[in-house]
Scaffold this active site. Structure first.
Site, PDB file in Angstrom:
ATOM      1  N   GLU A 104     -11.392   6.392 -26.269  1.00  0.00           N
ATOM      2  CA  GLU A 104     -10.907   6.458 -27.635  1.00  0.00           C
ATOM      3  C   GLU A 104     -11.775   5.630 -28.577  1.00  0.00           C
ATOM      4  O   GLU A 104     -12.048   6.044 -29.710  1.00  0.00           O
ATOM      5  CB  GLU A 104      -9.454   5.962 -27.696  1.00  0.00           C
ATOM      6  CG  GLU A 104      -8.476   6.799 -26.880  1.00  0.00           C
ATOM      7  CD  GLU A 104      -8.254   6.251 -25.493  1.00  0.00           C
ATOM      8  OE1 GLU A 104      -7.112   6.278 -25.017  1.00  0.00           O
ATOM      9  OE2 GLU A 104      -9.254   5.786 -24.866  1.00  0.00           O
ATOM     10  N   HIS A 157     -13.123   1.907 -23.985  1.00  0.00           N
ATOM     11  CA  HIS A 157     -12.504   3.136 -23.504  1.00  0.00           C
ATOM     12  C   HIS A 157     -12.956   4.333 -24.330  1.00  0.00           C
ATOM     13  O   HIS A 157     -13.591   4.196 -25.380  1.00  0.00           O
ATOM     14  CB  HIS A 157     -10.984   3.000 -23.533  1.00  0.00           C
ATOM     15  CG  HIS A 157     -10.465   2.074 -22.478  1.00  0.00           C
ATOM     16  ND1 HIS A 157      -9.124   1.882 -22.249  1.00  0.00           N
ATOM     17  CD2 HIS A 157     -11.109   1.278 -21.573  1.00  0.00           C
ATOM     18  CE1 HIS A 157      -8.944   1.014 -21.258  1.00  0.00           C
ATOM     19  NE2 HIS A 157     -10.144   0.636 -20.843  1.00  0.00           N
ATOM     20  N   CYS A 173      -3.994   3.443 -23.351  1.00  0.00           N
ATOM     21  CA  CYS A 173      -3.415   2.246 -22.742  1.00  0.00           C
ATOM     22  C   CYS A 173      -2.647   1.429 -23.778  1.00  0.00           C
ATOM     23  O   CYS A 173      -2.924   1.488 -24.976  1.00  0.00           O
ATOM     24  CB  CYS A 173      -4.494   1.409 -22.079  1.00  0.00           C
ATOM     25  SG  CYS A 173      -5.754   0.775 -23.206  1.00  0.00           S
ATOM     26  N   ASN A 192     -12.897  11.826  12.406  1.00  0.00           N
ATOM     27  CA  ASN A 192     -12.139  12.858  11.695  1.00  0.00           C
ATOM     28  C   ASN A 192     -10.764  13.035  12.323  1.00  0.00           C
ATOM     29  O   ASN A 192      -9.749  13.129  11.620  1.00  0.00           O
ATOM     30  CB  ASN A 192     -12.886  14.189  11.727  1.00  0.00           C
ATOM     31  CG  ASN A 192     -14.153  14.175  10.896  1.00  0.00           C
ATOM     32  OD1 ASN A 192     -14.369  13.272  10.095  1.00  0.00           O
ATOM     33  ND2 ASN A 192     -14.996  15.180  11.074  1.00  0.00           N
ATOM     34  N   ASP A 245     -27.719   9.697  14.649  1.00  0.00           N
ATOM     35  CA  ASP A 245     -28.523  10.266  13.560  1.00  0.00           C
ATOM     36  C   ASP A 245     -29.372   9.251  12.805  1.00  0.00           C
ATOM     37  O   ASP A 245     -30.286   9.650  12.074  1.00  0.00           O
ATOM     38  CB  ASP A 245     -27.604  10.972  12.550  1.00  0.00           C
ATOM     39  CG  ASP A 245     -26.870  12.158  13.160  1.00  0.00           C
ATOM     40  OD1 ASP A 245     -27.376  12.711  14.155  1.00  0.00           O
ATOM     41  OD2 ASP A 245     -25.801  12.519  12.639  1.00  0.00           O
TER      42      ASP A 245
END
Length: 373
Positions: free
Chosen positions: A58, A56, A81, A307, A206
């Site tokens: 950190e 991670h 975490c 959509n 397309d």
């Protein structure tokens, strides 16, 4: 004792956010996270989470800081975490490194963590500050927040239209509505999403590749998701010809030829049958399945009907709409959203937090329909 948040705190957190953004599209199903270690007013270590299953942010920042992490402050864009997942808990790692203060932008929405990381740090006597650039941090991880809270991917609909609201001419020609700058931006978008979704109509019209084409070497192709209820995908299409190079999921109804499924899967396409005989597939179930496959974000580049289906079923989180300075006319020229539409203007779907940008001669409108993640 209450710690006063300073301008420097915002500066260091902003740097952590910049680092986190470097991994957009690379960490699913994990969030993007950046971390900065500061001692005596100087940055002594930086890092960000590169990919799920790897150290991670950190850990990267602490490794860069080395012994200078002792007594230092660390700025993290998401709560450290507190559990053993694919990697050890970061909260304990910070304690072992001798960090004296932890500044966090926002809590982790995952109920496994959700405040437990900060609680562990406080119990160890480490000063904690929460909420520095929180809005920016939540926005950066909007995909992760939606996925954790609902189990479904974040859905963005992207479309391009002319000034008179057309996505193609009456003959169906749509190359190209938008300009080169806008099309390059779309490839950068694809580079940050887990998947790209289209309907079979777009494929037949397309013959797209649906991959990521960038000038640098840092692009990666999203998973292709094809909505094809009757298995009409042509064997000679570009998607079929590249099915070994780019992961492709095809959703169809339950009543299709099994030998057709076999041919597609032998070519590298993963066919997923939904328990319906309808021509229009239930897109909510498609999103549920994508979530189960740890796909946290989907960019929809389909036509008017897909959509419309997503919008009518309240499945869209964000829209990107390019407007090109062109007029094509035509009574039968398609628009970005088909379907039946609403009968009354008061029932129109509201778009919130609308933002305007310019790419070349095109206008890009970005807005949100579900922005509570």
């Amino acid at each position: 004792m209450q710690v006063i948040v300073t301008e420097k705190d915002y500066e260091y957190m902003n740097r952590a956010l910049e680092l986190a953004a470097l991994a957009l599209g690379r960490t699913s199903p994990n969030p993007v996270v950046g971390a900065v270690v500061v001692r005596n007013g100087e940055i002594v270590g930086e890092g960000y989470h590169h990919q799920a299953g790897t150290p991670h942010a950190e850990v990267h920042a602490l490794r860069a800081a080395g012994s200078l992490a002792q007594g230092a402050t660390i700025y993290v864009t998401l709560e450290p975490c507190s559990h053993h997942g694919r990697t050890p808990p970061c909260a304990n790692t910070l304690i072992e490194a001798g960090i004296k203060r932890v500044v966090v932008a926002t809590l982790d929405p995952n109920p496994i963590v959700a405040g437990k990381g900060l609680a562990i740090l406080k119990e160890a006597g480490i000063a904690t500050t929460l909420g520095v650039l929180q809005e920016q941090a939540v926005h950066l991880n909007q995909f992760f927040f939606k996925y954790i809270k609902t189990g479904r991917p974040y859905v963005t609909v992207k479309s391009a239209m002319t000034l008179d609201g057309k996505i193609a001419t009456a003959s169906g020609d749509s190359r190209w509505v938008s300009g080169e700058e806008s099309r390059q931006l779309v490839h950068r978008m694809r580079n940050t999403y887990d998947a790209i979704m289209v309907g079979i109509g777009t494929v037949l019209k397309d013959d797209p590749l649906l991959n990521t084409r960038l000038d640098d070497e840092h692009g990666r192709d999203p998973v292709r998701v094809i909505i094809d209820s009757r298995l009409e995908l042509p064997m000679e299409s570009q998607i079929m010809r590249t099915s070994q190079q780019q992961q492709t999921l095809l959703f169809c109804c339950s009543q299709v030829e099994t030998d057709r499924i076999s041919r597609l899967e032998q070519a590298g396409i993963k066919v997923i049958q939904l328990p319906t005989t309808e021509e229009t597939l239930p897109l909510a179930e498609v999103l549920d399945e994508l979530g189960r496959r740890e796909i946290c974000s989907v960019l929809v580049e389909g036509g008017a009907e897909i959509n419309a289906s997503l919008l009518e079923n309240d499945l869209v989180d964000k829209i990107h709409l390019f407007i090109a300075p062109k007029i094509v006319g035509g009574r039968t020229s398609p628009s970005p959203v088909g379907g039946l539409g609403v009968e009354l203007m008061k029932n129109a779907i509201p778009v919130r937090s609308l933002k305007t940008d310019f790419y070349g001669q095109d206008i890009l409108l970005t807005g949100y329909l579900n922005d509570g993640w």
